[in-house]
Design a protein around this motif. Structure first.
Motif, PDB file in Angstrom:
ATOM      1  N   PRO A 133      47.603  28.399  44.220  1.00  0.00           N
ATOM      2  CA  PRO A 133      47.116  29.125  43.048  1.00  0.00           C
ATOM      3  C   PRO A 133      46.605  30.515  43.419  1.00  0.00           C
ATOM      4  O   PRO A 133      46.144  30.748  44.543  1.00  0.00           O
ATOM      5  CB  PRO A 133      45.962  28.245  42.539  1.00  0.00           C
ATOM      6  CG  PRO A 133      46.188  26.899  43.156  1.00  0.00           C
ATOM      7  CD  PRO A 133      46.832  27.169  44.473  1.00  0.00           C
ATOM      8  N   GLY A 134      46.682  31.434  42.471  1.00  0.00           N
ATOM      9  CA  GLY A 134      46.043  32.724  42.641  1.00  0.00           C
ATOM     10  C   GLY A 134      44.529  32.594  42.529  1.00  0.00           C
ATOM     11  O   GLY A 134      43.994  31.558  42.111  1.00  0.00           O
ATOM     12  N   LEU A 135      43.839  33.655  42.898  1.00  0.00           N
ATOM     13  CA  LEU A 135      42.374  33.667  42.887  1.00  0.00           C
ATOM     14  C   LEU A 135      41.897  34.986  42.315  1.00  0.00           C
ATOM     15  O   LEU A 135      42.489  36.036  42.551  1.00  0.00           O
ATOM     16  CB  LEU A 135      41.840  33.473  44.310  1.00  0.00           C
ATOM     17  CG  LEU A 135      40.316  33.471  44.532  1.00  0.00           C
ATOM     18  CD1 LEU A 135      39.965  32.562  45.709  1.00  0.00           C
ATOM     19  CD2 LEU A 135      39.784  34.883  44.806  1.00  0.00           C
ATOM     20  N   TYR A 136      40.800  34.923  41.522  1.00  0.00           N
ATOM     21  CA  TYR A 136      40.181  36.171  41.071  1.00  0.00           C
ATOM     22  C   TYR A 136      38.669  36.064  41.151  1.00  0.00           C
ATOM     23  O   TYR A 136      38.102  34.970  41.105  1.00  0.00           O
ATOM     24  CB  TYR A 136      40.628  36.537  39.649  1.00  0.00           C
ATOM     25  CG  TYR A 136      40.064  35.693  38.541  1.00  0.00           C
ATOM     26  CD1 TYR A 136      38.910  36.063  37.860  1.00  0.00           C
ATOM     27  CD2 TYR A 136      40.716  34.518  38.127  1.00  0.00           C
ATOM     28  CE1 TYR A 136      38.406  35.303  36.818  1.00  0.00           C
ATOM     29  CE2 TYR A 136      40.227  33.750  37.091  1.00  0.00           C
ATOM     30  CZ  TYR A 136      39.065  34.148  36.431  1.00  0.00           C
ATOM     31  OH  TYR A 136      38.564  33.378  35.409  1.00  0.00           O
ATOM     32  N   MET A 137      38.020  37.211  41.282  1.00  0.00           N
ATOM     33  CA  MET A 137      36.569  37.289  41.345  1.00  0.00           C
ATOM     34  C   MET A 137      36.077  38.141  40.173  1.00  0.00           C
ATOM     35  O   MET A 137      36.639  39.199  39.879  1.00  0.00           O
ATOM     36  CB  MET A 137      36.117  37.915  42.668  1.00  0.00           C
ATOM     37  CG  MET A 137      34.617  37.994  42.841  1.00  0.00           C
ATOM     38  SD  MET A 137      34.167  38.848  44.382  1.00  0.00           S
ATOM     39  CE  MET A 137      34.923  37.738  45.593  1.00  0.00           C
ATOM     40  N   ILE A 138      35.038  37.643  39.498  1.00  0.00           N
ATOM     41  CA  ILE A 138      34.453  38.367  38.372  1.00  0.00           C
ATOM     42  C   ILE A 138      33.336  39.278  38.875  1.00  0.00           C
ATOM     43  O   ILE A 138      32.454  38.843  39.623  1.00  0.00           O
ATOM     44  CB  ILE A 138      33.868  37.391  37.326  1.00  0.00           C
ATOM     45  CG1 ILE A 138      34.945  36.438  36.802  1.00  0.00           C
ATOM     46  CG2 ILE A 138      33.239  38.163  36.168  1.00  0.00           C
ATOM     47  CD1 ILE A 138      34.395  35.334  35.919  1.00  0.00           C
ATOM     48  N   HIS A 139      33.380  40.541  38.458  1.00  0.00           N
ATOM     49  CA  HIS A 139      32.294  41.486  38.700  1.00  0.00           C
ATOM     50  C   HIS A 139      31.685  41.830  37.343  1.00  0.00           C
ATOM     51  O   HIS A 139      32.416  42.210  36.417  1.00  0.00           O
ATOM     52  CB  HIS A 139      32.812  42.760  39.363  1.00  0.00           C
ATOM     53  CG  HIS A 139      33.633  42.510  40.585  1.00  0.00           C
ATOM     54  ND1 HIS A 139      33.085  42.237  41.818  1.00  0.00           N
ATOM     55  CD2 HIS A 139      34.987  42.475  40.767  1.00  0.00           C
ATOM     56  CE1 HIS A 139      34.046  42.070  42.705  1.00  0.00           C
ATOM     57  NE2 HIS A 139      35.218  42.197  42.089  1.00  0.00           N
ATOM     58  N   LEU A 140      30.381  41.694  37.201  1.00  0.00           N
ATOM     59  CA  LEU A 140      29.715  41.933  35.924  1.00  0.00           C
ATOM     60  C   LEU A 140      28.826  43.163  35.987  1.00  0.00           C
ATOM     61  O   LEU A 140      28.127  43.397  36.968  1.00  0.00           O
ATOM     62  CB  LEU A 140      28.871  40.723  35.528  1.00  0.00           C
ATOM     63  CG  LEU A 140      29.637  39.459  35.130  1.00  0.00           C
ATOM     64  CD1 LEU A 140      28.682  38.305  34.923  1.00  0.00           C
ATOM     65  CD2 LEU A 140      30.444  39.705  33.870  1.00  0.00           C
ATOM     66  N   ASN A 141      28.844  43.932  34.881  1.00  0.00           N
ATOM     67  CA  ASN A 141      27.955  45.077  34.722  1.00  0.00           C
ATOM     68  C   ASN A 141      27.482  45.096  33.275  1.00  0.00           C
ATOM     69  O   ASN A 141      28.232  45.467  32.379  1.00  0.00           O
ATOM     70  CB  ASN A 141      28.683  46.383  35.078  1.00  0.00           C
ATOM     71  CG  ASN A 141      27.783  47.594  34.970  1.00  0.00           C
ATOM     72  OD1 ASN A 141      26.558  47.471  34.880  1.00  0.00           O
ATOM     73  ND2 ASN A 141      28.371  48.772  34.968  1.00  0.00           N
ATOM     74  N   PHE A 176      37.598  42.692  37.452  1.00  0.00           N
ATOM     75  CA  PHE A 176      38.106  41.619  38.288  1.00  0.00           C
ATOM     76  C   PHE A 176      38.748  42.165  39.557  1.00  0.00           C
ATOM     77  O   PHE A 176      39.315  43.257  39.560  1.00  0.00           O
ATOM     78  CB  PHE A 176      39.166  40.793  37.535  1.00  0.00           C
ATOM     79  CG  PHE A 176      38.693  40.216  36.233  1.00  0.00           C
ATOM     80  CD1 PHE A 176      38.012  39.022  36.195  1.00  0.00           C
ATOM     81  CD2 PHE A 176      38.934  40.883  35.042  1.00  0.00           C
ATOM     82  CE1 PHE A 176      37.579  38.489  34.992  1.00  0.00           C
ATOM     83  CE2 PHE A 176      38.498  40.363  33.832  1.00  0.00           C
ATOM     84  CZ  PHE A 176      37.817  39.168  33.802  1.00  0.00           C
ATOM     85  N   SER A 177      38.678  41.361  40.604  1.00  0.00           N
ATOM     86  CA  SER A 177      39.515  41.545  41.786  1.00  0.00           C
ATOM     87  C   SER A 177      40.439  40.346  41.875  1.00  0.00           C
ATOM     88  O   SER A 177      39.999  39.206  41.634  1.00  0.00           O
ATOM     89  CB  SER A 177      38.664  41.643  43.056  1.00  0.00           C
ATOM     90  OG  SER A 177      37.845  42.790  43.034  1.00  0.00           O
TER      91      SER A 177
END
Length: 306
Positions: free
Chosen positions: A85-93, A99-100
């Motif tokens: 599976p692919g992977l993503y990271m959430i960045h919040l502001n 996303f990355s």
């Protein structure tokens, strides 16, 4: 009356911020999120299946277990060696997300590689959901395979729901992006775009212009989402505006549109009424964005419609 919803796309490993600088792992992705919220609010005699591809590694096994745990069928998910599976990271502001992504070896890119498996899944379903991200990750020949099956489903009278969900960095050119999104709309009976995306990438100056453009592509019904300004429904000859629901504090907008889509489809199955379904979907999306992550537990959401 019993039925079956099939959602087609990519479920990914989700990493989100947690306390103490740690990261929390979950699984999400636009069409999977829609399937999750539809499953929460569809009648019990409706089935929800996810159509994708995963690997044969440990994280793929965890993903399949997670999908099953939430009442979504996995029988139509292919297993592919040497993929994951692919992977993503959430960045919040301040509640807004960026996303990355890591998806170069994503098995989901091969989800439409087997036309017979795809046809069987679509033919067995009453509602089919897909998105612009679904189209963006596929090779061009597999996009053709998928859209061919969806056009057959549309011709057979099935509800084919499409969220353009425009993500430019997934496409190799803006021209191909706009052309393929338009082809996706031609295969759909219901299109659920976000107006800010349509204005940015298609140059629409008004929601009416967005509706007219998709109607010219043969789309029967539209729900145009416009964030805090609510949604405009174009069903038949009538356009109806539904306001957004009150939000006390925005925490994470990751699944705002996806939860709206799932809530709308579930409400439409129950009531057959587009405006009341959109009002419910707006309440659902408002609740979702007040919590972290794409998937929010049902006890934190509004009661089921109807």
């Amino acid at each position: 009356m019993a039925g079956r919803l099939l959602s087609i796309g990519e479920c990914m490993v989700e990493l989100m911020q947690a306390d103490g600088g740690l990261m929390r792992k979950s699984f999400a992705g636009d069409t999977f999120n829609t399937a999750y919220y539809a499953r929460l609010f569809l009648p019990a005699d409706w089935s929800v299946d996810y159509f994708t591809a995963v690997g044969t590694d440990m994280i793929s096994e965890e993903m399949l277990a997670f999908i099953k745990q939430h009442g979504i069928g996995t029988d139509k998910i292919a297993r592919i060696d040497d993929r994951s599976p692919g992977l993503y990271m959430i960045h919040l502001n301040d509640g807004e997300r960026s996303f990355s992504y890591w998806r170069s070896a994503s098995a989901a890119k091969l989800l439409a590689r087997d036309p017979d498996r795809l046809r069987h899944a679509v033919e067995a379903s009453d509602i089919i959901v897909f998105s612009g991200i679904t189209l963006a990750i596929l090779p061009p020949e597999d996009v053709d395979t998928l859209l061919s099956e969806l056009r057959r489903a549309k011709a057979a009278g099935k509800l084919v729901a499409f969220d353009p969900n425009i993500r430019p960095r997934l496409w190799d050119s803006a021209e191909r992006m706009r052309e393929t999104i338009s082809d996706g709309a031609r295969a759909a009976t219901l299109v659920m775009p976000s107006f800010d995306d349509e204005a940015t990438h298609f140059g629409d100056t008004s929601i009416s212009e967005t509706i007219a453009r998709y109607r010219a592509l043969g789309v029967a019904d539209l729900v145009v989402k416009d964030g805090a300004d609510g949604a405009t429904l174009a069903f038949g000859e009538t356009n109806t505006h539904v306001p957004s629901a009150k939000v006390e504090m925005i925490v994470d907008t990751t699944s705002a549109g996806d939860s709206f889509n799932g809530g709308f489809l579930a409400g439409y199955v129950v009531t057959g009424d587009a405006p009341s379904s959109a009002r419910f979907a707006a309440e659902l999306a408002a609740a979702v964005i007040q919590h972290h992550g794409a998937l929010v537990a049902k006890d934190k959401l509004p009661p089921a419609i109807g």
